[in-house]
Design a protein around this motif. Sequence first.
Motif, PDB file in Angstrom:
ATOM      1  N   ILE A 254      47.540  59.510  63.954  1.00  0.00           N
ATOM      2  CA  ILE A 254      48.145  60.316  62.894  1.00  0.00           C
ATOM      3  C   ILE A 254      49.632  60.516  63.183  1.00  0.00           C
ATOM      4  O   ILE A 254      50.032  60.875  64.287  1.00  0.00           O
ATOM      5  N   GLY A 255      50.459  60.275  62.160  1.00  0.00           N
ATOM      6  CA  GLY A 255      51.894  60.405  62.318  1.00  0.00           C
ATOM      7  C   GLY A 255      52.587  59.098  62.628  1.00  0.00           C
ATOM      8  O   GLY A 255      53.824  59.028  62.626  1.00  0.00           O
ATOM      9  N   SER A 256      51.808  58.057  62.899  1.00  0.00           N
ATOM     10  CA  SER A 256      52.394  56.748  63.194  1.00  0.00           C
ATOM     11  C   SER A 256      52.842  56.057  61.916  1.00  0.00           C
ATOM     12  O   SER A 256      52.451  56.439  60.810  1.00  0.00           O
ATOM     13  N   THR A 257      53.663  55.019  62.073  1.00  0.00           N
ATOM     14  CA  THR A 257      54.126  54.270  60.912  1.00  0.00           C
ATOM     15  C   THR A 257      53.016  53.350  60.389  1.00  0.00           C
ATOM     16  O   THR A 257      52.125  52.948  61.132  1.00  0.00           O
ATOM     17  N   MET A 258      53.099  53.033  59.117  1.00  0.00           N
ATOM     18  CA  MET A 258      52.205  52.032  58.555  1.00  0.00           C
ATOM     19  C   MET A 258      52.389  50.721  59.328  1.00  0.00           C
ATOM     20  O   MET A 258      53.517  50.289  59.561  1.00  0.00           O
ATOM     21  N   PRO A 259      51.301  50.077  59.757  1.00  0.00           N
ATOM     22  CA  PRO A 259      51.432  48.822  60.502  1.00  0.00           C
ATOM     23  C   PRO A 259      52.144  47.740  59.684  1.00  0.00           C
ATOM     24  O   PRO A 259      51.967  47.650  58.467  1.00  0.00           O
ATOM     25  N   LEU A 260      52.945  46.944  60.386  1.00  0.00           N
ATOM     26  CA  LEU A 260      53.558  45.765  59.789  1.00  0.00           C
ATOM     27  C   LEU A 260      52.810  44.548  60.310  1.00  0.00           C
ATOM     28  O   LEU A 260      52.683  44.366  61.530  1.00  0.00           O
ATOM     29  N   ILE A 261      52.317  43.726  59.402  1.00  0.00           N
ATOM     30  CA  ILE A 261      51.576  42.522  59.758  1.00  0.00           C
ATOM     31  C   ILE A 261      52.539  41.334  59.686  1.00  0.00           C
ATOM     32  O   ILE A 261      53.141  41.081  58.641  1.00  0.00           O
ATOM     33  N   LEU A 262      52.690  40.609  60.782  1.00  0.00           N
ATOM     34  CA  LEU A 262      53.537  39.423  60.829  1.00  0.00           C
ATOM     35  C   LEU A 262      52.640  38.204  61.030  1.00  0.00           C
ATOM     36  O   LEU A 262      52.022  38.050  62.089  1.00  0.00           O
ATOM     37  N   VAL A 263      52.567  37.347  60.003  1.00  0.00           N
ATOM     38  CA  VAL A 263      51.737  36.148  60.078  1.00  0.00           C
ATOM     39  C   VAL A 263      52.623  34.961  60.423  1.00  0.00           C
ATOM     40  O   VAL A 263      53.571  34.647  59.690  1.00  0.00           O
ATOM     41  N   ALA A 264      52.329  34.299  61.535  1.00  0.00           N
ATOM     42  CA  ALA A 264      53.131  33.153  61.950  1.00  0.00           C
ATOM     43  C   ALA A 264      53.049  32.048  60.901  1.00  0.00           C
ATOM     44  O   ALA A 264      51.959  31.712  60.426  1.00  0.00           O
ATOM     45  N   LYS A 265      54.183  31.478  60.536  1.00  0.00           N
ATOM     46  CA  LYS A 265      54.219  30.456  59.503  1.00  0.00           C
ATOM     47  C   LYS A 265      53.552  29.144  59.942  1.00  0.00           C
ATOM     48  O   LYS A 265      53.229  28.309  59.105  1.00  0.00           O
ATOM     49  N   ASN A 266      53.329  28.996  61.258  1.00  0.00           N
ATOM     50  CA  ASN A 266      52.608  27.817  61.740  1.00  0.00           C
ATOM     51  C   ASN A 266      51.106  28.089  61.887  1.00  0.00           C
ATOM     52  O   ASN A 266      50.371  27.275  62.444  1.00  0.00           O
ATOM     53  N   TYR A 267      50.673  29.275  61.380  1.00  0.00           N
ATOM     54  CA  TYR A 267      49.258  29.677  61.345  1.00  0.00           C
ATOM     55  C   TYR A 267      48.631  29.871  62.725  1.00  0.00           C
ATOM     56  O   TYR A 267      47.409  29.900  62.859  1.00  0.00           O
ATOM     57  N   SER A 268      49.442  30.024  63.763  1.00  0.00           N
ATOM     58  CA  SER A 268      48.889  30.117  65.115  1.00  0.00           C
ATOM     59  C   SER A 268      48.399  31.506  65.481  1.00  0.00           C
ATOM     60  O   SER A 268      47.449  31.665  66.247  1.00  0.00           O
ATOM     61  N   HIS A 269      49.048  32.549  64.926  1.00  0.00           N
ATOM     62  CA  HIS A 269      48.692  33.905  65.330  1.00  0.00           C
ATOM     63  C   HIS A 269      49.259  34.928  64.350  1.00  0.00           C
ATOM     64  O   HIS A 269      50.061  34.600  63.473  1.00  0.00           O
ATOM     65  N   ILE A 270      48.822  36.165  64.562  1.00  0.00           N
ATOM     66  CA  ILE A 270      49.321  37.312  63.801  1.00  0.00           C
ATOM     67  C   ILE A 270      49.804  38.364  64.787  1.00  0.00           C
ATOM     68  O   ILE A 270      49.169  38.593  65.831  1.00  0.00           O
ATOM     69  N   VAL A 271      50.913  39.012  64.466  1.00  0.00           N
ATOM     70  CA  VAL A 271      51.428  40.118  65.268  1.00  0.00           C
ATOM     71  C   VAL A 271      51.346  41.392  64.435  1.00  0.00           C
ATOM     72  O   VAL A 271      51.727  41.396  63.263  1.00  0.00           O
ATOM     73  N   ILE A 272      50.826  42.466  65.026  1.00  0.00           N
ATOM     74  CA  ILE A 272      50.757  43.770  64.352  1.00  0.00           C
ATOM     75  C   ILE A 272      51.677  44.727  65.101  1.00  0.00           C
ATOM     76  O   ILE A 272      51.540  44.908  66.309  1.00  0.00           O
TER      77      ILE A 272
END
Length: 292
Positions: A254-272
Motif C-alpha cells: 500500500i502506497g507504492s507506485t503502480m507497477p510499470l511493465i517493460l516487455v523486451a522487444k526481442n520477446y526474451s523477458h519482462i521487467v516489472i
Amino acid sequence: MKTTKWVIVILLALITSSFLFFYHGKVARESIIFFPIDDSVTFDKASTTLQFAGKKDDDEYIIEWDVTSLTNKEIYLRQDISLLFSDGKLVDTLSEWEDQSQKLAQYKKITGEDSSHYQTISLHYGEIHLENDLIRSTQRMSRDHLYVIDSEFTDLFSFKRPLTDEELDWKDILDKVTEQHLEYSWNQLIDYYKIDETKYEKIPFIELERYNTDPLLGLSKAKTQEVIGSLWEGLYKNYFLGLKTKEGKVIEPIGSTMPLILVAKNYSHIVILIQAENGLPFKFIQNISLND
C-alpha cells in the motif's frame, strides 16, 4: 481432575483447528499459479466496478468497489484478486477464494478525500483438476475507473467519462497529476537499474486488461495468455502479498507506485518496476520461453 482434563482437550482442539485454518489459508494465498489454459472453462461474467456512494462527512466521501465473476461450470478452485489505485498509488486490495466453486463476489466501501482519479484492475482466476492428475487454469481480467471531484470551489461530484467542459477540465488536471507522479517514479527506477528504454515496450499495469483479447506485441493468443498468467502469478507473490527485500523483509505494498511493465522487444523477458511508499526500488524479471 476431570475439569483439568477437559480444559486440556479443548485447548488442544482449538490449537489444532487454528493450525488447520492457518495452513489451509496459506495454501489458498499461494494458489494463483499459471497452468495451461483450459478453453472449455470460460467466464460468463467477470467485472470490476467503482461507484460513487456520496458524502461521508465534511472532509470525506465513499466509493463502492465491487468485484464479481462467474465461470460456466464449477471448478476445483476459484480466486479473484483486485488492486485499487488513486492517482497512480496503490490504496487498497481485495482477495477472495473458494474451493469447488463457480461464482465469487466481493464488495468494499472505500473512504476518500480530495479530488482523485481511481483506477482498479482485477484478475479472475480458476484452477481446474482433470483426470490423470492434469491441472489446467482459466483467467480473465477486468478493470474500471472513476474521477471524484472534491473541491472547495465546486459541489462534490463524480464521473467516468467527461460530458461537460467542467468535467473535461478536471479530467485533464487529474490525468496530468497521475502522469507526472508516475513518470517521475518510473524514470527514477529506470535510471537506478540502468535500463535501456529503447529495448522495451512500456505497459502501465492498469492497461494489462486489454490483453484479454489483444496479442502482446507479436505473440500468439496462447503465448500471450501464458505470459500474462505467469506475470500475474509473480505479481501476486511478490507484490500483492508484500514487497520482499533482499534481506527477506516484507514491505506493505500500500502506497507504492503502480507497477510499470517493460516487455523486451526481442520477446526474451519482462521487467516489472515498482517503487515502495518509502522510495525503495524493486525490480522483478520474468523470462519468456518461445520454444514451447
